[in-house]
Design a protein around this motif. Structure first.
Motif, PDB file in Angstrom:
ATOM      1  N   PHE A 123      13.897  -5.404  12.985  1.00  0.00           N
ATOM      2  CA  PHE A 123      13.751  -5.251  11.536  1.00  0.00           C
ATOM      3  C   PHE A 123      13.840  -3.772  11.188  1.00  0.00           C
ATOM      4  CE2 PHE A 123       9.643  -5.255  13.586  1.00  0.00           C
ATOM      5  CZ  PHE A 123       8.979  -4.170  13.035  1.00  0.00           C
ATOM      6  N   SER A 124      13.875  -3.477   9.907  1.00  0.00           N
ATOM      7  CA  SER A 124      13.852  -2.094   9.415  1.00  0.00           C
ATOM      8  C   SER A 124      12.560  -1.861   8.652  1.00  0.00           C
ATOM      9  CB  SER A 124      15.056  -1.814   8.510  1.00  0.00           C
ATOM     10  OG  SER A 124      16.268  -1.977   9.215  1.00  0.00           O
ATOM     11  N   ALA A 125      12.136  -0.583   8.603  1.00  0.00           N
ATOM     12  CA  ALA A 125      10.880  -0.240   7.941  1.00  0.00           C
ATOM     13  C   ALA A 125      10.984   1.159   7.349  1.00  0.00           C
ATOM     14  CB  ALA A 125       9.720  -0.302   8.942  1.00  0.00           C
ATOM     15  N   ASN A 142       0.874  -1.163   0.000  1.00  0.00           N
ATOM     16  CA  ASN A 142       0.000   0.000   0.000  1.00  0.00           C
ATOM     17  C   ASN A 142       0.909   1.209   0.000  1.00  0.00           C
ATOM     18  OD1 ASN A 142      -1.406   2.314   1.594  1.00  0.00           O
ATOM     19  ND2 ASN A 142      -3.093   1.012   0.911  1.00  0.00           N
ATOM     20  N   ALA A 143       0.566   2.236  -0.785  1.00  0.00           N
ATOM     21  CA  ALA A 143       1.476   3.371  -0.961  1.00  0.00           C
ATOM     22  C   ALA A 143       1.838   4.033   0.355  1.00  0.00           C
ATOM     23  CB  ALA A 143       0.856   4.391  -1.915  1.00  0.00           C
ATOM     24  N   LYS A 182       9.803   0.170  -0.914  1.00  0.00           N
ATOM     25  CA  LYS A 182       8.737  -0.723  -0.448  1.00  0.00           C
ATOM     26  C   LYS A 182       9.227  -1.522   0.748  1.00  0.00           C
ATOM     27  CE  LYS A 182       6.158  -1.172  -4.769  1.00  0.00           C
ATOM     28  NZ  LYS A 182       5.580  -2.121  -5.753  1.00  0.00           N
ATOM     29  N   TRP A 183       8.286  -1.848   1.613  1.00  0.00           N
ATOM     30  CA  TRP A 183       8.665  -2.529   2.851  1.00  0.00           C
ATOM     31  C   TRP A 183       9.276  -3.895   2.581  1.00  0.00           C
ATOM     32  CZ3 TRP A 183       4.865  -3.515   7.532  1.00  0.00           C
ATOM     33  CH2 TRP A 183       5.634  -3.702   8.698  1.00  0.00           C
ATOM     34  N   ASP A 184       8.795  -4.588   1.552  1.00  0.00           N
ATOM     35  CA  ASP A 184       9.310  -5.950   1.333  1.00  0.00           C
ATOM     36  C   ASP A 184      10.768  -5.961   0.912  1.00  0.00           C
ATOM     37  OD1 ASP A 184       9.103  -5.081  -1.270  1.00  0.00           O
ATOM     38  OD2 ASP A 184       7.580  -6.537  -1.873  1.00  0.00           O
ATOM     39  N   SER A 239       7.065   7.026   5.418  1.00  0.00           N
ATOM     40  CA  SER A 239       7.572   8.381   5.630  1.00  0.00           C
ATOM     41  C   SER A 239       7.410   9.269   4.415  1.00  0.00           C
ATOM     42  CB  SER A 239       9.049   8.321   6.035  1.00  0.00           C
ATOM     43  OG  SER A 239       9.805   7.668   5.032  1.00  0.00           O
ATOM     44  N   SER A 240       7.365   8.699   3.203  1.00  0.00           N
ATOM     45  CA  SER A 240       7.211   9.532   2.012  1.00  0.00           C
ATOM     46  C   SER A 240       6.780   8.653   0.846  1.00  0.00           C
ATOM     47  CB  SER A 240       8.525  10.236   1.658  1.00  0.00           C
ATOM     48  OG  SER A 240       9.451   9.330   1.088  1.00  0.00           O
TER      49      SER A 240
END
Length: 866
Positions: free
Chosen positions: A41-43, A12-13, A109-111, A103-104
């Motif tokens: 984890f990182s995000a 999701n954007a 993308k998170w994956d 954040s922007s």
């Protein structure tokens, strides 16, 4: 035990989600969690506890705790710890669902961060790799100094101290910048640069990374530690002394120093002679001369101390001379004292410094008689018990002929009381909230003392209907402030910005004359006030603050509306009060006029929400425009509140502040009015508590700022706060700069891409100091300096920021807020709905720099004291 797991991302954007399940031991053991499950984890954004849902079978009540740190622009390292409310978790966790507030729109993308995920049970996650540092032998003379490597990954930093040979460190996986300060002895007499095999490195989980450390040849130098050691009762104890450092009788440096201060000069030559000299001082008819300190430049540390033994003094009384009588006229007698200084206009100026003059009406003849000459009179502003006092002299110069006694009249004028209810007793800062889930953590990190949000549904007064209570954010913003308090354990004041008449829309004469708009906006304002007052409790005697009607005073002043300008007030106000059950008679002082409208708004606040704090807002451009910020500017039709006529005026910051203050006072912003309570008793409704001052809330290097004529160098910010000082001086009320852009400059070492995507500016650098920029135009990134301004603005702004920054001397080395209290400024609110402030959800987390600066500020705030 470390765990295996399955990740399922849903794209999701702005709010991608993730499910984590199928937890298994990496060793094949059964899972039986006794204390905690830990996820690292990182995000591409922040995650709050409200973004996480844990599914258990059988059901188990769980607690979650989140730690996050920004590792690059908008990218965060997250640590999630899950514990049971009671007992053990066992193997009951089936699924962890979480979302991230991206954040922007340009964030990865998170994956793409899937390889950063690590999960453990009853122990910390294993995220480390191995860093092997091979360090050369330390140079001669530096064998006992420590090598300090600094690894930085976003907000995280780690310091390593390798010794000669091979060193092994366990480091969390990730990409780091690595740097090392030069190796040097404590006294600075020997130093050597450190040469690294790489300035960036990537540590991979479970793998080895190498780094080599070598040294440049050692350099030797001489060091001087210079100090002035005088007793507190010495006549020169509080004087600034001008010092010169010379090499072989040639002056190399000049600086000022006072008693109790220390100065170190390093990297001086290792041969020749040095000399440190203090210029003569003529003070209160005594001529002070100082013995020079001399020595050899010899690769050693020299302690140079000037004490009373190095000072020779001779009588400097002149004949003829004149007695000085200081006449003090105090509006109120104050139990405090002030100083006065006379400085002769001469190469070696004769000075007189008169101390401990009482801030009480009376006269006092000084014991030191004045020698013949022309003197500049220096006085200042001081704060006593939180109140600003101006020490005004009747003449900036004093001509002494040496024969006749002279008199100097000093007026002590009381100014603003900086102790505004709901705010702390020191200069404080606040930020704009946009109600994103990450706001609480951001505001707590910055340790703000207030947060603000526009009231209503549309943020513009909701002038077309009675607003559904569920759409009024006041209660939510107050709760947000209290959630921040729960983290910081400091008081945080929620402030609503409310339009009861929105003249920001233009069409001023029609909007201000529309009773229907007034009715709905009054009613919706009442609703917000009632919500605020309802949340008063023992710990929050001031439940909220309100800043009302941005642009209203400015537009009225520009139009030249006089206090009796006709406006429908009483009928729409009465209908709005009836809608919300406010049964109290509107006082006769509230008339169908401009002044009646303004006093009506104030009165409404005092009867509906007597415990909130209230401020009005005005703008720099209320005198006809804001071109005067760049240079004094002549306008043809400035409204003069003193005679009620528009006229041609040349505007500077002092006059702009004076005219704006006079207008606000003319139309009753701070007027108290009497009224009758519902029980028949008489009461007084106070006027406003403070004035908010607004520049224009856009980041300077975005198109919506510089294309509208707003791009400030330090010179323009100086003039902005000169305006605030004049405004407070003439109002005699405290001032709150509002919606200040907190964006910062980019240095030459930073990457600058699309300006409207990175939100650079000068407000943050000015307020908080920016030592990396210092006083050098060349230190500013060329992509910022080379912006082309529109032709229509070149007469005031120049052709580009490089021209703008080159017109005046300036220095960002130190913060500029130090004298704000003496300017009548008690609080600063930064940011806006589309302007860099404190929260990460606005402008792609361009606020991270400001959060760190504000957090550090709270360790040593500027107090409201003398």
């Amino acid at each position: 035990m470390q765990l295996d797991f399955t990740l399922q991302f849903t794209d999701n954007a702005w709010y991608p989600t993730l499910d984590i399940n199928n937890f298994k031991s990496t060793t094949g053991e059964s899972i039986n969690i006794k204390e905690k499950m830990v996820l690292s984890f990182s995000a591409p954004g922040k995650i709050t506890e409200g973004d996480i849902t844990v599914t258990t079978n059988p059901w188990c009540e769980l607690k979650t705790a989140i730690e996050s740190s920004e590792i690059s622009s908008g990218i965060f390292d997250i640590k999630l710890t899950i514990t049971a409310a009671s007992g053990a978790i066992g193997d009951s966790i089936e699924n962890i669902h979480m979302g991230v507030n991206v954040s922007s729109d340009s964030a990865a993308k998170w994956d793409t961060f899937k390889n950063t995920f690590t999960v453990a049970a009853d122990e910390e996650t294993q995220t480390a790799g191995e860093l092997v540092v091979t360090c050369a032998a330390l140079p001669a003379g530096l064998e006992n100094t420590a090598v300090e490597l600094v690894l930085v990954r976003g907000e995280k930093s780690e310091i390593l101290n390798p010794v000669a040979g091979k060193n092994t460190f366990n480091i969390d996986a990730g990409s780091y910048t690595v740097s090392a300060a030069e190796l040097r002895t404590a006294d600075g007499t020997v130093r050597a640069g450190i040469i690294l095999s790489a300035d960036t490195l990537t540590v991979t989980k479970g793998q080895r990374t190498s780094l080599t450390v070598a040294f440049a040849p050692a350099e030797r130098s001489t060091t001087l530690d210079i100090s002035i050691d005088l007793a507190a009762d010495h006549a020169l104890y509080r004087e600034e002394m001008s010092l010169a450092y010379l090499e072989n009788n040639v002056e190399k440096q000049r600086f000022t120093l006072s008693a109790g201060q220390n100065l170190r000069l390093e990297q001086l030559p290792v041969s020749g002679q040095f000399s440190v000299r203090i210029d003569d001082i003529k003070l209160n008819n005594v001529h002070y001369q100082f013995d020079a300190a001399t020595g050899a430049l010899d690769n050693k540390l020299h302690k140079v101390t000037f004490a009373h033994e190095q000072i020779r003094q001779n009588d400097d009384s002149q004949s003829p001379s004149a007695a000085l009588t200081v006449i003090v006229k105090a509006e109120k007698n104050v139990a405090a004292t002030f100083d006065l200084r006379l400085i002769e206009q001469n190469t070696l100026p004769r000075q007189y410094h008169f101390t401990n003059l009482p801030m009480q009406s009376g006269s006092q003849t000084q014991s030191a008689k004045l020698a013949q000459g022309l003197y500049q009179v220096a006085s200042g502003t001081l704060i006593h018990d939180g109140v600003v006092h101006y020490i005004d002299v009747d003449s900036a110069t004093l001509n002494v002929d040496g024969k006749s006694p002279v008199t100097l009249t000093v007026t002590v004028v009381e100014g603003a009381n900086l102790q505004v209810k709901g705010f702390p007793d020191y200069l404080s800062f606040g930020g704009c909230a946009d109600m994103s889930p990450s706001n609480v953590a951001d505001l707590a990190e910055a340790r703000v003392s207030s947060l603000f949000k526009y009231s209503g549904d549309d943020g513009m007064g909701d002038a077309s209907a009675y607003l559904d209570p569920t759409k009024e954010p006041t209660s939510k913003i107050i709760q947000m402030a209290r959630d921040v308090e729960a983290i910081t354990h400091d008081s945080v004041l929620p402030v609503m910005v409310s339009y009861t008449c929105n003249l920001s829309l233009g069409d001023v004469e029609n909007i201000i004359d529309d009773p229907l708009r007034h009715k709905f906006s009054f009613a919706n304002f009442i609703q917000a006030l009632q919500m605020a007052q309802a949340m008063k409790d023992d710990e929050h005697s001031v439940p909220a603050g309100f800043i009302v009607n941005p642009d209203y005073l400015g537009e009225c002043q520009k139009y030249g509306f006089k206090p009796d300008y006709a406006i429908p007030v009483r009928q729409p106000l009465s209908e709005a009060m009836a809608h919300h059950g406010v049964n109290i008679a509107i006082p006769a002082a509230i008339t169908d006029t401009l002044k009646g409208y303004i006093t009506g708004v104030n009165w409404l606040v005092r009867v509906v929400a007597p415990d909130v704090v209230l401020g009005w807002q005005l703008n720099l451009w209320s005198v006809g425009g804001s071109q005067w910020v760049y240079n004094d500017f002549t306008y043809d039709d400035v409204f003069d509140p003193e005679d009620g006529v528009k006229k041609r005026m040349t505007i500077d910051p002092a006059l702009a502040g004076k005219l704006s203050a006079q207008y606000a006072l003319l139309v009753g912003v701070f007027d108290d009015i009497e009224y009758v309570r519902a029980d028949g008793t008489t009461a007084v409704a106070k006027g406003a508590d403070f004035m908010a001052a607004d520049r224009y809330e856009a980041d300077d290097f975005t198109a919506r700022a510089y294309k509208n004529g707003y791009c400030y160098s330090p010179f323009e910010w100086d003039r902005t706060f000169d305006f605030c000082a004049s405004l407070s001086r003439h109002l005699r009320q405290p001032v709150l700069p509002w919606q200040m852009p907190a964006s910062r400059l980019a240095s030459v070492s930073e990457e600058v891409g699309s300006l409207d995507e990175q939100f650079w500016g000068t407000g943050g650098s000015y307020l908080m100091g920016h030592a990396e920029i210092g006083d050098s135009v060349e230190a500013i990134n060329a992509n910022l300096l080379n912006i082309e301004f529109l032709d229509v603005h070149t007469s005031m702004m120049g052709h580009n920021p490089k021209e703008l920054f080159s017109r005046h001397e300036w220095d960002f080395s130190q913060p500029k807020y130090g004298d704000f209290p003496s300017r009548g400024i008690f609080h600063v609110q930064v940011g806006g709905g589309a302007t860099t402030g404190v929260v990460s959800a606005v402008n792609r987390n361009s606020s991270s720099w400001m959060r760190a600066k504000l957090k550090a500020y709270r360790n040593n705030p500027v107090k409201f004291s003398k």
